[in-house]
Design a protein around this motif. Structure first.
Motif, PDB file in Angstrom:
ATOM      1  N   ASP A  41      42.130  53.509  -1.617  1.00  0.00           N
ATOM      2  CA  ASP A  41      41.816  54.075  -3.064  1.00  0.00           C
ATOM      3  C   ASP A  41      42.772  53.501  -3.923  1.00  0.00           C
ATOM      4  O   ASP A  41      43.580  52.841  -3.474  1.00  0.00           O
ATOM      5  N   ARG A  42      42.438  53.960  -5.100  1.00  0.00           N
ATOM      6  CA  ARG A  42      43.385  53.320  -6.198  1.00  0.00           C
ATOM      7  C   ARG A  42      44.725  53.975  -5.903  1.00  0.00           C
ATOM      8  O   ARG A  42      45.907  53.204  -6.384  1.00  0.00           O
ATOM      9  N   GLU A  43      44.878  55.454  -5.644  1.00  0.00           N
ATOM     10  CA  GLU A  43      46.070  55.946  -5.555  1.00  0.00           C
ATOM     11  C   GLU A  43      46.981  55.261  -4.376  1.00  0.00           C
ATOM     12  O   GLU A  43      48.147  54.805  -4.751  1.00  0.00           O
ATOM     13  N   GLU A  44      46.551  54.764  -3.423  1.00  0.00           N
ATOM     14  CA  GLU A  44      46.993  53.978  -2.377  1.00  0.00           C
ATOM     15  C   GLU A  44      47.631  52.620  -2.905  1.00  0.00           C
ATOM     16  O   GLU A  44      48.714  52.159  -2.402  1.00  0.00           O
TER      17      GLU A  44
ATOM     18  N   GLU B  11      48.268  51.881  -6.005  1.00  0.00           N
ATOM     19  CA  GLU B  11      49.273  51.841  -6.929  1.00  0.00           C
ATOM     20  C   GLU B  11      50.391  52.375  -6.003  1.00  0.00           C
ATOM     21  O   GLU B  11      51.694  51.789  -6.524  1.00  0.00           O
ATOM     22  N   ALA B  12      50.408  53.100  -5.212  1.00  0.00           N
ATOM     23  CA  ALA B  12      51.831  53.410  -4.398  1.00  0.00           C
ATOM     24  C   ALA B  12      52.252  52.287  -3.698  1.00  0.00           C
ATOM     25  O   ALA B  12      53.411  52.148  -3.701  1.00  0.00           O
TER      26      ALA B  12
END
Length: 212
Positions: A32-35, A37-38
């Protein structure tokens, strides 16, 4: 829900050198986007002394989300070319960062576009590309005298299967492309004259063998 999508097979890195500037591309499959960006933030922190850390990502199995940044390079010469490679390959669930260590020679706008494009192409080649298809688990419980027929059907259909468990009867899990589940249950029921115990389980994306 997408029945299948293309993504990278594994995390990888690749490096190219253009007029003494090093371009290091890091690639990851992400959920997902969170992963995404991380991963990008972690890599950029690791290379905090680099001249530029240019990210791009595409995520979403329903609504597609894309993002990129030039990170200080002239507008349109870095992030957009990196993202364009992902778009051209029609990849999802993927994040990349191209890290540049300046080598002392200006490349110009066209040179930057080529360099960032080539770096991502090299990164994807290192990571490999795979097609992920949505499958549904079909739990099968079979008497031993039907085992040969069932195995022949599953093999002919090309469905991947987990290793069987042998007890009073044989139990194993077969992964069936989701649109084919109803037909497979019907076929196996007819093949066994209703003697198989069939349970439809959870769904998951699995790689398609031989299809990039």
């Amino acid at each position: 829900m997408l029945q299948e999508y293309r993504t990278v097979a594994r995390a990888a890195q690749a490096e190219i050198v253009v007029k003494r500037s090093r371009f290091i591309c890091a690639v990851w499959p992400v959920q997902d986007r969170e992963e995404a960006e991380a991963r990008i933030a972690e890599w950029s922190q690791l290379h905090a002394r680099a001249t530029h850390n240019v990210p791009a990502f595409r995520v979403g199995l329903g609504y597609l989300v894309e993002g990129c940044s030039d990170d200080g390079e002239p507008a349109g010469t870095a992030g957009r070319p990196a993202l364009s490679v992902l778009q051209k390959e029609d990849l999802r669930q993927v994040a990349v960062v191209v890290t540049r260590y300046f080598g002392g020679t200006l490349l110009g706008a066209a040179g930057l576009v080529r360099a960032y494009t080539d770096a991502v192409v090299a990164g994807l080649a290192a990571a490999g590309i795979v097609t992920m298809r949505h499958h549904t688990a079909l739990e099968i419980q079979s008497p031993y005298d039907l085992l040969g027929k069932v195995q022949h059907y599953i093999a002919a259909a090309g469905h991947p299967a987990d290793p069987p468990e042998y007890g009073a009867e044989v139990r194993w899990r077969v992964w069936v492309p989701t649109p084919a589940v109803d037909r497979t249950v019907r076929d196996l029921s007819e093949l066994s004259a209703g003697r198989l115990i069939l349970r439809v389980g959870e769904g998951a994306y699995r790689p398609v063998e031989g299809k990039p």
